[in-house]
Scaffold this motif. Structure first.
Motif, mmCIF file in Angstrom:
data_model
loop_
_atom_site.group_PDB
_atom_site.id
_atom_site.type_symbol
_atom_site.label_atom_id
_atom_site.label_comp_id
_atom_site.label_asym_id
_atom_site.label_seq_id
_atom_site.Cartn_x
_atom_site.Cartn_y
_atom_site.Cartn_z
ATOM 1 N N LYS A 7 -41.088 4.987 -15.507
ATOM 2 C CA LYS A 7 -39.742 4.405 -15.625
ATOM 3 C C LYS A 7 -38.702 5.401 -15.116
ATOM 4 O O LYS A 7 -37.716 5.720 -15.803
ATOM 5 N N SER A 8 -38.952 5.856 -13.917
ATOM 6 C CA SER A 8 -38.091 6.841 -13.289
ATOM 7 C C SER A 8 -37.646 6.329 -11.920
ATOM 8 O O SER A 8 -38.438 5.712 -11.187
ATOM 9 N N PHE A 9 -36.406 6.604 -11.576
ATOM 10 C CA PHE A 9 -35.831 6.072 -10.324
ATOM 11 C C PHE A 9 -34.836 7.101 -9.804
ATOM 12 O O PHE A 9 -33.635 6.991 -10.007
ATOM 13 N N SER A 10 -35.309 8.103 -9.109
ATOM 14 C CA SER A 10 -34.422 9.169 -8.646
ATOM 15 C C SER A 10 -33.931 8.898 -7.229
ATOM 16 O O SER A 10 -34.597 8.222 -6.442
ATOM 17 N N LEU A 11 -32.766 9.429 -6.930
ATOM 18 C CA LEU A 11 -32.132 9.250 -5.618
ATOM 19 C C LEU A 11 -32.119 10.582 -4.884
ATOM 20 O O LEU A 11 -31.647 11.582 -5.427
ATOM 21 N N LYS A 12 -32.636 10.568 -3.670
ATOM 22 C CA LYS A 12 -32.614 11.770 -2.840
ATOM 23 C C LYS A 12 -31.624 11.575 -1.706
ATOM 24 O O LYS A 12 -31.684 10.571 -0.992
ATOM 25 N N ILE A 13 -30.726 12.525 -1.572
ATOM 26 C CA ILE A 13 -29.758 12.500 -0.481
ATOM 27 C C ILE A 13 -30.095 13.670 0.440
ATOM 28 O O ILE A 13 -30.060 14.836 0.027
ATOM 29 N N SER A 14 -30.445 13.338 1.666
ATOM 30 C CA SER A 14 -30.803 14.367 2.653
ATOM 31 C C SER A 14 -29.610 14.660 3.541
ATOM 32 O O SER A 14 -28.734 13.816 3.722
ATOM 33 N N ASP A 15 -29.588 15.905 4.081
ATOM 34 C CA ASP A 15 -28.517 16.276 5.000
ATOM 35 C C ASP A 15 -27.149 15.915 4.400
ATOM 36 O O ASP A 15 -26.352 15.182 5.005
ATOM 37 N N SER A 16 -26.879 16.420 3.228
ATOM 38 C CA SER A 16 -25.660 16.044 2.488
ATOM 39 C C SER A 16 -24.402 16.294 3.312
ATOM 40 O O SER A 16 -24.298 17.287 4.043
ATOM 41 N N GLN A 17 -23.457 15.390 3.163
ATOM 42 C CA GLN A 17 -22.185 15.479 3.868
ATOM 43 C C GLN A 17 -21.041 15.499 2.857
ATOM 44 O O GLN A 17 -21.200 15.040 1.721
ATOM 45 N N LEU A 18 -19.897 16.015 3.296
ATOM 46 C CA LEU A 18 -18.753 16.095 2.399
ATOM 47 C C LEU A 18 -18.391 14.718 1.837
ATOM 48 O O LEU A 18 -17.953 14.576 0.696
#
Lengths: 115, 113
Positions: free
Chosen positions: B73-84
């Motif tokens: 019951k896990s739902f993580s969000l990955k953001i790659s190449d983060s921008q301002l």
């Protein structure tokens, strides 16, 4: 296509008064949902209207009511305002009922301050 | 009642780096939907990504992807190449079929140059 619009954007009221907030959904959208956002409680669902009928209701007192018109525009009314009603009220619209994967598009919100 | 927990009130990431935001939820349902919403300082909530529980494959939208672990019951969000422009409050949300969105308390993401 214009987005979801909410009026007014800011509102100041005193305890005991009543207030009406308005939401115009994206053209063609028939579902309108309302949420209350506060720092302490976060985002809480108020109610959803679809084709002028209330389809879902959150756990809020009867002072909170709403309606939807034939053009899908919706109004939310809060009577006998309390200090705790100060919040950002968000409206969201979707093409179909919000209970599925339909994307909900949110408006900018109405910031209500109760003094 | 279903609950959504975001255990990280604040996160920070440097531009171009990758960050993962955590979300867990509690439900006894087998069919439901999960969402990540972004709320920038302007306050307009925007859908980032969504996932149907019956789909095993993790959803991806450009630089955004999820790690959906149904059993956990896990739902993580990955953001790659983060921008301002990624700086915002991020809300995880759960929706049981036919019901309204149930939001977590949010994670404030700061992106540093």
């Amino acid at each position: 296509k214009a987005g979801v619009t909410q009026t007014p954007r800011y509102l100041i009221k005193t305890r005991g008064q009543q207030v009406t907030l308005s939401c115009s959904p994206i053209s063609g959208h028939r579902s309108v949902s309302w949420y209350q956002q506060t720092p302490g409680q976060g985002l809480q669902f108020l109610f959803e209207y679809f084709s002028e009928t209330q389809r879902n209701k959150g756990n809020f007192p009867g002072r909170f009511s709403g309606r939807q018109f034939s053009n899908s525009r919706s109004e939310m009314n809060v009577s006998t305002l309390e200090l705790g009603d100060s919040a950002l009220y968000l409206c969201a619209s979707s093409t179909g009922l919000a209970g599925g994967l339909n994307e909900q598009f949110f408006g900018p919100g109405t910031r209500l301050t109760v003094l | 009642a279903q609950t959504v927990t975001q255990s990280q009130p604040e996160m920070s990431v440097q531009e171009a780096e990758t960050v993962t935001l955590s979300c867990t939820y509690d439900t006894s349902e087998s069919d439901y939907y999960l969402f990540w919403y972004k709320q920038p300082p302007s306050r307009q909530m925007i859908l980032v990504i969504r996932q149907e529980a019956y789909k095993q494959q993790n959803a991806t939208e450009n630089r955004f992807s999820v790690n959906f672990q149904k059993a956990a019951k896990s739902f993580s969000l990955k953001i790659s190449d983060s921008q301002l422009g990624d700086a915002a409050m991020y809300f995880c949300a759960y929706r049981r079929v036919g019901y309204a969105l149930n939001f977590g308390k949010g994670t404030s993401l700061l992106v540093t140059p």
